[in-house]
Design a protein around this motif. Structure first.
Motif, mmCIF file in Angstrom:
data_model
loop_
_atom_site.group_PDB
_atom_site.id
_atom_site.type_symbol
_atom_site.label_atom_id
_atom_site.label_comp_id
_atom_site.label_asym_id
_atom_site.label_seq_id
_atom_site.Cartn_x
_atom_site.Cartn_y
_atom_site.Cartn_z
ATOM 1 N N GLU A 118 29.517 -128.670 18.041
ATOM 2 C CA GLU A 118 28.175 -129.189 18.412
ATOM 3 C C GLU A 118 28.199 -130.173 19.578
ATOM 4 N N HIS A 119 29.299 -130.167 20.355
ATOM 5 C CA HIS A 119 29.338 -130.957 21.590
ATOM 6 C C HIS A 119 28.308 -130.395 22.563
ATOM 7 N N ARG A 120 27.616 -131.236 23.307
ATOM 8 C CA ARG A 120 26.620 -130.806 24.313
ATOM 9 C C ARG A 120 27.026 -131.330 25.674
ATOM 10 N N TRP A 121 26.783 -130.501 26.692
ATOM 11 C CA TRP A 121 27.096 -130.938 28.061
ATOM 12 C C TRP A 121 26.176 -130.196 29.021
ATOM 13 N N ASP A 122 26.221 -130.603 30.287
ATOM 14 C CA ASP A 122 25.380 -129.934 31.285
ATOM 15 C C ASP A 122 25.905 -128.527 31.521
ATOM 16 N N ALA A 123 25.011 -127.551 31.388
ATOM 17 C CA ALA A 123 25.444 -126.158 31.530
ATOM 18 C C ALA A 123 25.847 -125.884 32.979
ATOM 19 N N PRO A 124 26.894 -125.080 33.177
ATOM 20 C CA PRO A 124 27.209 -124.635 34.538
ATOM 21 C C PRO A 124 26.128 -123.654 34.985
ATOM 22 N N GLU A 125 26.136 -123.303 36.257
ATOM 23 C CA GLU A 125 25.128 -122.342 36.738
ATOM 24 C C GLU A 125 25.165 -121.062 35.918
ATOM 25 N N ALA A 126 26.383 -120.555 35.701
ATOM 26 C CA ALA A 126 26.513 -119.290 34.936
ATOM 27 C C ALA A 126 27.493 -119.514 33.797
ATOM 28 N N MET A 127 27.099 -119.176 32.600
ATOM 29 C CA MET A 127 27.979 -119.278 31.437
ATOM 30 C C MET A 127 28.487 -117.878 31.092
ATOM 31 N N GLN A 128 29.742 -117.817 30.643
ATOM 32 C CA GLN A 128 30.343 -116.512 30.304
ATOM 33 C C GLN A 128 30.856 -116.550 28.864
#
Ligand code: APR
Length: 230
Positions: A118-128
């Motif tokens: 459940e760690h949260r962080w800023d999403a990269p442009e594209a997630m894989q």
């Protein structure tokens, strides 16, 4: 008037170029909800789900707030009452317009979540699929979006705001998805005046005391202007 609570939906961002869900040709006409907006769909095909949200994240990054978002930011800045926006939207356009008190009940495209820790962080442009969590390393990262069948975020804070509201407005939402569609009843039960501002009557229009039909960029600035003129 002490507190204004405003629920927003996809319709407020339509004139910023972001698609709505249930209008003609909307997102749910192009994609099956069960494939791209449920935990089961993500378990079945994480690549499809990441591609769906990567595309929406890129589109939202190019979008700009419109006159409706800006009018709500002005209301918060200039109205003596406390103004809280509860948004179903996952774009960042309220904050981009300058609103500060914004509650994202369905999460945000800009967020990534680890399904393991459940760690949260800023999403990269594209997630894989298989991206490792930066905290626990598990390849269980997902968009920080609330899917169908999952509990919306910040519900206890939202219910408290609805109980304290003197004025409740719903802007750009079809009233098709609960619990958001029932917020008007809760605000009304606690004595709030209720207003719907929408392109067309929502499914819960009969629960509202007042309504203004039209494009958000037209009806919302006018409504805010009248509130500020008091
Ligand atoms: N101005 C004002 N209202 C508009 C505009 C506009 N330019 N364009 C469309 N609308 C209205 C439509 O008439 C409709 O009532 O916005 C509403 C959009 O409804 P939906 O597409 O159902 O979007 P929303 O109500 O936000 O959906 C709620 O459902 O799929 C889930 O999680 C998703 O947050 C979303 C939730």
């Amino acid at each position: 008037m002490k507190k204004i609570v405003i629920l927003t939906g996809a319709g407020i961002s339509a004139e910023s170029g972001l698609g709505t869900f249930r209008d003609e040709g909307g997102l749910w006409a192009q994609h099956r909800i069960e494939d791209v907006a449920t935990p089961e769909g993500f378990a079945r095909d994480p690549g499809l789900v990441h591609a769906f949200y990567n595309a929406r994240r890129a589109q939202a990054a190019r979008a700009h707030p419109n006159a409706a978002h800006e009018a709500l930011a002005r209301l918060e800045a200039e109205h003596p009452a406390e103004v809280v926006i509860v948004t179903q939207n996952v774009d960042g356009l309220h904050e981009a317009a300058g609103s500060k008190a914004v509650i994202h009940m369905h999460g945000q495209l800009s967020g990534a979540l680890c399904a393991a820790c459940e760690h949260r962080w800023d999403a990269p442009e594209a997630m894989q699929p298989g991206d490792p969590c930066p905290s626990c390393g598990t390849p269980a990262t997902r968009p920080d979006i609330v899917w169908f069948g999952e509990m919306p975020y910040h519900m206890s804070a939202i219910w408290n705001h609805l109980r304290e509201a003197d004025l409740f407005a719903a802007i750009g939402t079809s009233g098709e998805v609960y619990p958001a569609a029932a917020f008007v009843q809760d605000a009304d039960r606690h004595g709030a005046h209720t207003v719907e501002l929408n392109l067309a009557p929502s499914s819960v229009i009969s629960d509202f005391s007042e309504f203004h039909f039209g494009k958000a960029t037209e009806v919302v600035p006018q409504w805010v202007e009248n509130l500020l003129l008091g």
